[in-house]
Motif scaffolding. Structure first.
Motif, PDB file in Angstrom:
ATOM      1  N   LEU A  20      -4.161  11.004  15.360  1.00 46.89           N
ATOM      2  CA  LEU A  20      -3.238   9.928  14.987  1.00 46.89           C
ATOM      3  C   LEU A  20      -2.352  10.345  13.820  1.00 46.89           C
ATOM      4  CD1 LEU A  20      -5.713   6.893  14.980  1.00 46.89           C
ATOM      5  CD2 LEU A  20      -4.202   7.615  16.830  1.00 46.89           C
ATOM      6  N   GLU A  21      -1.163   9.765  13.779  1.00 47.05           N
ATOM      7  CA  GLU A  21      -0.337   9.905  12.581  1.00 47.05           C
ATOM      8  C   GLU A  21      -0.868   8.893  11.566  1.00 47.05           C
ATOM      9  OE1 GLU A  21       4.104  10.992  13.905  1.00 47.05           O
ATOM     10  OE2 GLU A  21       3.420   9.122  14.787  1.00 47.05           O
ATOM     11  N   GLY A  22      -1.200   9.339  10.376  1.00 44.95           N
ATOM     12  CA  GLY A  22      -1.745   8.417   9.378  1.00 44.95           C
ATOM     13  C   GLY A  22      -3.105   7.891   9.780  1.00 44.95           C
ATOM     14  N   LEU A  24      -6.004   7.511   8.208  1.00 51.09           N
ATOM     15  CA  LEU A  24      -7.008   7.051   7.244  1.00 51.09           C
ATOM     16  C   LEU A  24      -7.476   5.612   7.467  1.00 51.09           C
ATOM     17  CD1 LEU A  24      -8.817   7.804   4.944  1.00 51.09           C
ATOM     18  CD2 LEU A  24      -6.959   7.404   3.341  1.00 51.09           C
ATOM     19  N   LEU A  25      -6.533   4.674   7.658  1.00 55.28           N
ATOM     20  CA  LEU A  25      -6.973   3.293   7.866  1.00 55.28           C
ATOM     21  C   LEU A  25      -7.771   3.137   9.158  1.00 55.28           C
ATOM     22  CD1 LEU A  25      -5.292   2.540   5.347  1.00 55.28           C
ATOM     23  CD2 LEU A  25      -4.732   0.417   6.517  1.00 55.28           C
ATOM     24  N   PRO A  26      -7.313   3.739  10.264  1.00 56.30           N
ATOM     25  CA  PRO A  26      -8.137   3.665  11.480  1.00 56.30           C
ATOM     26  C   PRO A  26      -9.543   4.246  11.278  1.00 56.30           C
ATOM     27  CG  PRO A  26      -5.910   4.342  12.053  1.00 56.30           C
ATOM     28  CD  PRO A  26      -5.974   4.300  10.554  1.00 56.30           C
ATOM     29  N   HIS A  29     -11.542   1.604   9.401  1.00 55.18           N
ATOM     30  CA  HIS A  29     -11.888   0.509  10.317  1.00 55.18           C
ATOM     31  C   HIS A  29     -13.023   0.915  11.252  1.00 55.18           C
ATOM     32  CE1 HIS A  29      -9.134  -2.721   9.427  1.00 55.18           C
ATOM     33  NE2 HIS A  29      -8.068  -1.948   9.499  1.00 55.18           N
ATOM     34  N   THR A  60      -7.538   4.410  -1.793  1.00 53.08           N
ATOM     35  CA  THR A  60      -6.991   3.737  -0.611  1.00 53.08           C
ATOM     36  C   THR A  60      -7.989   2.703  -0.094  1.00 53.08           C
ATOM     37  OG1 THR A  60      -5.790   5.747  -0.066  1.00 53.08           O
ATOM     38  CG2 THR A  60      -6.002   4.107   1.678  1.00 53.08           C
ATOM     39  N   PHE A  63      -8.190  -0.353  -2.306  1.00 51.08           N
ATOM     40  CA  PHE A  63      -6.962  -1.151  -2.385  1.00 51.08           C
ATOM     41  C   PHE A  63      -7.016  -2.346  -1.429  1.00 51.08           C
ATOM     42  CE2 PHE A  63      -2.728  -2.295  -0.941  1.00 51.08           C
ATOM     43  CZ  PHE A  63      -2.006  -2.355  -2.121  1.00 51.08           C
ATOM     44  N   TYR A  64      -7.675  -2.154  -0.291  1.00 50.66           N
ATOM     45  CA  TYR A  64      -7.647  -3.165   0.766  1.00 50.66           C
ATOM     46  C   TYR A  64      -8.848  -4.104   0.678  1.00 50.66           C
ATOM     47  CZ  TYR A  64      -3.976  -0.237   2.639  1.00 50.66           C
ATOM     48  OH  TYR A  64      -2.804   0.464   2.783  1.00 50.66           O
ATOM     49  N   HIS A  65      -8.558  -5.412   0.764  1.00 52.77           N
ATOM     50  CA  HIS A  65      -9.615  -6.406   0.638  1.00 52.77           C
ATOM     51  C   HIS A  65     -10.682  -6.272   1.728  1.00 52.77           C
ATOM     52  CE1 HIS A  65      -7.302  -8.389  -2.427  1.00 52.77           C
ATOM     53  NE2 HIS A  65      -6.307  -8.684  -1.619  1.00 52.77           N
ATOM     54  N   ASP A  66     -10.299  -5.765   2.896  1.00 57.56           N
ATOM     55  CA  ASP A  66     -11.220  -5.767   4.036  1.00 57.56           C
ATOM     56  C   ASP A  66     -12.398  -4.801   3.911  1.00 57.56           C
ATOM     57  OD1 ASP A  66      -9.688  -7.600   5.291  1.00 57.56           O
ATOM     58  OD2 ASP A  66      -9.104  -6.340   6.996  1.00 57.56           O
ATOM     59  N   PHE A  67     -12.170  -3.671   3.251  1.00 53.98           N
ATOM     60  CA  PHE A  67     -13.192  -2.618   3.312  1.00 53.98           C
ATOM     61  C   PHE A  67     -14.282  -2.851   2.275  1.00 53.98           C
ATOM     62  CE2 PHE A  67      -9.267  -0.298   4.806  1.00 53.98           C
ATOM     63  CZ  PHE A  67      -9.578  -0.459   6.145  1.00 53.98           C
ATOM     64  N   VAL A 119      -9.903 -16.201   2.423  1.00 53.92           N
ATOM     65  CA  VAL A 119      -8.897 -15.486   3.211  1.00 53.92           C
ATOM     66  C   VAL A 119      -7.588 -16.229   2.980  1.00 53.92           C
ATOM     67  CG1 VAL A 119      -9.373 -16.786   5.347  1.00 53.92           C
ATOM     68  CG2 VAL A 119      -8.397 -14.503   5.501  1.00 53.92           C
TER      69      VAL A 119
ATOM     70  N   TYR B 216       5.230   1.634  16.406  1.00 57.34           N
ATOM     71  CA  TYR B 216       3.962   1.096  15.917  1.00 57.34           C
ATOM     72  C   TYR B 216       4.123  -0.395  15.702  1.00 57.34           C
ATOM     73  CZ  TYR B 216       2.366   5.835  14.950  1.00 57.34           C
ATOM     74  OH  TYR B 216       1.975   7.138  15.086  1.00 57.34           O
ATOM     75  N   ARG B 259      -1.564  -0.770  15.248  1.00 55.94           N
ATOM     76  CA  ARG B 259      -2.321  -0.424  14.043  1.00 55.94           C
ATOM     77  C   ARG B 259      -2.740  -1.712  13.342  1.00 55.94           C
ATOM     78  NH1 ARG B 259      -1.883   4.916  12.103  1.00 55.94           N
ATOM     79  NH2 ARG B 259      -1.919   6.164  13.993  1.00 55.94           N
ATOM     80  N   ALA B 262      -5.451  -4.350   6.702  1.00 57.33           N
ATOM     81  CA  ALA B 262      -6.793  -4.469   6.119  1.00 57.33           C
ATOM     82  C   ALA B 262      -6.830  -5.513   5.012  1.00 57.33           C
ATOM     83  CB  ALA B 262      -7.268  -3.111   5.628  1.00 57.33           C
ATOM     84  N   GLY B 263      -6.104  -6.604   5.227  1.00 57.48           N
ATOM     85  CA  GLY B 263      -6.247  -7.739   4.328  1.00 57.48           C
ATOM     86  C   GLY B 263      -5.413  -7.700   3.066  1.00 57.48           C
ATOM     87  N   LEU B 277       0.629   2.339   6.820  1.00 59.54           N
ATOM     88  CA  LEU B 277       0.638   2.980   8.138  1.00 59.54           C
ATOM     89  C   LEU B 277       0.407   4.489   8.017  1.00 59.54           C
ATOM     90  CD1 LEU B 277       1.196   1.755  10.954  1.00 59.54           C
ATOM     91  CD2 LEU B 277       3.601   2.325  10.647  1.00 59.54           C
ATOM     92  N   GLU B 278       0.889   5.053   6.926  1.00 67.03           N
ATOM     93  CA  GLU B 278       0.695   6.490   6.717  1.00 67.03           C
ATOM     94  C   GLU B 278      -0.706   6.806   6.213  1.00 67.03           C
ATOM     95  OE1 GLU B 278       3.761   8.001   4.162  1.00 67.03           O
ATOM     96  OE2 GLU B 278       5.363   7.551   5.581  1.00 67.03           O
ATOM     97  N   GLY B 279      -1.488   5.748   5.922  1.00 70.94           N
ATOM     98  CA  GLY B 279      -2.858   5.979   5.460  1.00 70.94           C
ATOM     99  C   GLY B 279      -2.969   6.025   3.950  1.00 70.94           C
ATOM    100  N   ARG B 281      -2.507   3.766   0.022  1.00 73.03           N
ATOM    101  CA  ARG B 281      -2.559   2.434  -0.560  1.00 73.03           C
ATOM    102  C   ARG B 281      -1.240   1.736  -0.246  1.00 73.03           C
ATOM    103  NH1 ARG B 281      -3.032   3.005  -6.499  1.00 73.03           N
ATOM    104  NH2 ARG B 281      -2.137   5.042  -6.168  1.00 73.03           N
ATOM    105  N   MET B 297       6.643   8.487   7.678  1.00 77.35           N
ATOM    106  CA  MET B 297       6.548   9.948   7.605  1.00 77.35           C
ATOM    107  C   MET B 297       7.872  10.589   7.155  1.00 77.35           C
ATOM    108  SD  MET B 297       3.467  10.736   8.438  1.00 77.35           S
ATOM    109  CE  MET B 297       2.024  10.015   9.184  1.00 77.35           C
TER     110      MET B 297
END
Lengths: 155, 511
Positions: A20-22, A24-26, A29, A60, A63-67, A119, B216, B259, B262-263, B277-279, B281, B297
């Motif tokens: 995937l491009e980018g 990290l978030l996937p 998850h 990273t 930063f996100y509330h979900d993780f 939420v 995306y 994609r 994450a809240g 999207l780039e992964g 913060r 990108m």
């Protein structure tokens, strides 16, 4: 019950997302879907595979509330705190929820059954107060309905 | 006799009990040996009627509103005719009938995942026409339609596309912003759950127009139902040629991925979204460079809201002039109003720009659900201003609302009755900004925290804090990098300006 995290499995999960491009978030998850949280042993592994700093990975993730760094309770109840639900009386439900569960926001009940999360909007603004219980949407949440939800999941 | 029943799969319908209703209908039909087909359509937008059960009849679909599982046996007894929950022909209900549904033309009518129905109801015509045109011609059509970004900023969509079209790069991207975090808004969610192919078609047209082959859609994690529908729709779109190497058999290629956010509310800001999207913060990027030139990108990227992109197919199908003929002033076309909060008839109402705020709240929304007088209406989400009833003559349009120190944003309206405490709402606006600030710029990161403290001083009966609050709002408005810090002063200052009594706390009362 989610499995105990192992580096071997963590590497497999990371590898599944490298095209995937980018990615990290996937990856976060997918780890959270597998373990109910992002195991901290994964942080240096992700850093190594993606060739970025550990601080970048941790920064990273946090930063996100979900993780989550730690697993949540067996059930996660999210109550909407945003304006449209406030207009429909969500504050009263939220006060009631914190009181009956004996926890504040982000807290987990002593028996580990329920984690209460705030939420900010579930897109259910015309049928608020809204909640999400283990990923399922619930509208028109009154104090009574909240008690019923807790009784059902806590059984 | 076989019965065809429609029960929406929209999250708002589910939240009101649609799943339980479906199970009850299935069980009752089995018990009676009755042949029933249940179609899970999108939402009609009449959220106050959910769960809405519709039955196909020769005269059209007839509805039953707020149906509980315990109503099901009596509905069968009545043969889905005369019943206390009957609301008549669904498309004759004034809330539905009086709309101008262009973007939402199919939503609620069709099975969201039926490509056959999509095409039979006018789908794919826009892309077919676009494939006959050059990129520049498509961009011109979109520009001429007057379409402006429906995410809130209101920037002309065609101009954004032109910049990307003219940029030279080996790869360009279409990014759909489906991080619909504003309270009172659910149009993006509703179209993704109710007519996902229209968004995919719009993105494919955008790709063809600007020369992008990859897209995306960044959907917030709070929308699991929308994520599921979009994922399923992408598979069908690939299998039927709406996506892939040969779009509808042409020599143009476009594919896309879902994609999940994450809240983080701030990821609705386009540069934060691109970082996410780039992964990375989800922190805001300084502009320039514009995402149109250096976006995802570092490549030229169209970043558009769901509704902007989902409106492209009808513009390409019916033509720029058709769309432009609706609306008011520089606000052309239609806007899906999302009427929420303490409201009698809450839901989504697509109409041409230009209705007054009072018409929307009182005539369409029917006033408050509680039956008490309306005190304030927040227009445009958590960064939008609170309007008092004395401004109910304001026509719904970008410039018209800006002229009253407000904004239309993503067209969400939250109605509050006379029990609302506007000081509390101002405090909440600052608190929300503090929770969701990405931390990059000082006015937002620090200002929001100071804002909460300053409102607390006013609440404690310290009137000397009011000039500080005003000064702070001024700094945040002018000094923040993005709309989170920059627009938080709108709800705060509008509350102060229009509802001064709520801020006149005496020390004695506070104690």
């Amino acid at each position: 019950m989610p499995a105990t995290p192992s580096e071997e499995r963590v590497r497999e999960i990371i590898a599944d997302h490298l095209a995937l491009e980018g990615p990290l978030l996937p990856i976060f998850h997918a780890l959270q879907a597998e373990y109910g949280h992002v195991p901290q042993l994964a942080i240096p592994v992700i850093a190594e595979v993606l060739n970025i700093g550990r601080a970048e990975v941790h920064g990273t993730m946090s930063f996100y509330h979900d993780f989550r760094e730690e697993p949540a309770g067996r059930h996660v109840v999210k109550l909407c705190r945003a304006e449209a639900c406030q207009a429909a009386g969500s504050d009263r439900v939220a006060d009631h929820a914190r009181e009956t569960l004996g926890v504040d926001w982000h807290g987990t009940t002593k028996n580990g059954a329920v984690t209460l999360e705030p939420v900010f909007c579930l897109g259910l603004c015309a049928c608020g107060p809204a909640a999400m219980v283990d990923g399922k949407v619930v509208g028109l949440v009154t104090k009574k309905r909240f008690d019923k939800i807790i009784a059902e999941i806590d059984a | 006799m076989s019965l065809t029943i429609y029960i929406s799969r929209d999250a708002a319908a589910k939240a009101c009990g649609a799943e339980e209703l479906v199970a009850a209908v299935r069980a009752e039909a089995a018990k009676r040996g009755q042949d029933v087909t249940i179609i899970r359509n999108g939402s009609r937008g009449m959220v106050w009627l959910e769960p809405l059960l519709e039955v196909a009849t020769p005269a059209g679909r007839t509805g039953f509103g707020m149906v509980g599982a315990d109503d099901v046996p009596s509905l069968f007894d009545a043969n889905f005719g005369d019943h206390p929950k009957a609301v008549g022909l669904v498309e004759e209900i004034p809330f539905f009938k009086n709309q101008t549904r262009l973007t939402f033309a199919r939503c609620g009518r069709t099975d969201p995942l039926s490509m056959l129905e999509y095409e039979a109801e006018g789908g794919l015509k826009g892309l077919r026409r676009a494939l006959q045109l050059t990129g520049a011609e498509i961009v011109k059509e979109v520009t001429d339609s007057g379409l402006r970004g429906r995410g809130g900023a209101g920037f002309p969509t065609g101009i954004k596309w032109k910049t990307v079209h003219e940029a030279q790069a080996d790869q360009k991207y279409i990014v759909c912003n489906a991080d619909e975090g504003d309270s009172a808004t659910f149009a993006d969610r509703m179209i993704m759950e109710g007519d996902p192919f229209v968004l995919i078609e719009g993105m494919a047209i955008a790709g063809v127009a600007v020369g992008a082959t990859k897209g995306y859609v960044y959907i917030r994690s709070e929308y699991p139902d929308a994520i599921k529908v979009m994922d399923d729709a992408l598979k069908i779109a690939r299998a039927t040629g709406l996506l892939g190497r040969t779009l509808l058999g042409s020599d143009r290629a476009f594919d896309m991925e879902v994609r999940v956010g994450a809240g983080a509310y701030v990821c609705g800001e386009e540069t934060s979204l691109l970082n996410s999207l780039e992964g990375k913060r989800g922190i805001v990027r300084a502009k320039p460079p514009l995402p149109a030139l250096q976006g995802f990108m570092g490549k030229p990227t169209v970043v558009n809201n769901v509704i902007s992109l989902a409106t492209i197919p009808v513009i390409m199908d019916r033509g720029a002039a058709f769309y432009r003929d609706f609306g008011l002033g520089r606000s052309r076309g239609t806007i899906p109003l999302q009427i929420a909060g303490n409201v009698k008839y809450g839901g989504l109402y697509e109409t041409a720009f230009g209705l007054t705020l009072g018409e929307i709240v009182n005539d369409i929304g029917g006033g408050t659900f509680s039956g008490r007088p309306v005190k304030a209406v927040q227009v445009g989400g958590p960064l939008g201003a609170y309007f008092p009833t004395s401004l109910f003559d304001t026509p719904f349009g970008y410039e018209e609302f800006a002229g009253k120190d407000g904004l239309i944003g993503h067209a969400g309206l939250t109605i509050f009755d006379d029990r609302a405490d506007m000081l509390k709402m101002a405090r909440f606006a600052m608190e929300f900004c503090a929770i969701e600030s990405c931390g990059k710029c000082t006015p937002c990161r620090i200002g929001a925290v100071r804002g909460v403290e300053t409102v607390d001083r006013i609440a404690a009966g310290d009137p000397s804090a009011m000039p500080i609050l005003k000064d702070l709002c001024h700094t945040m408005k002018l000094g923040s990098l993005c709309a989170l810090g920059g627009f938080t002063p709108y709800p705060v200052m509008s509350a102060v300006t229009h509802f001064p009594d709520d801020f006149a706390r005496s020390k004695e009362a506070a104690e």
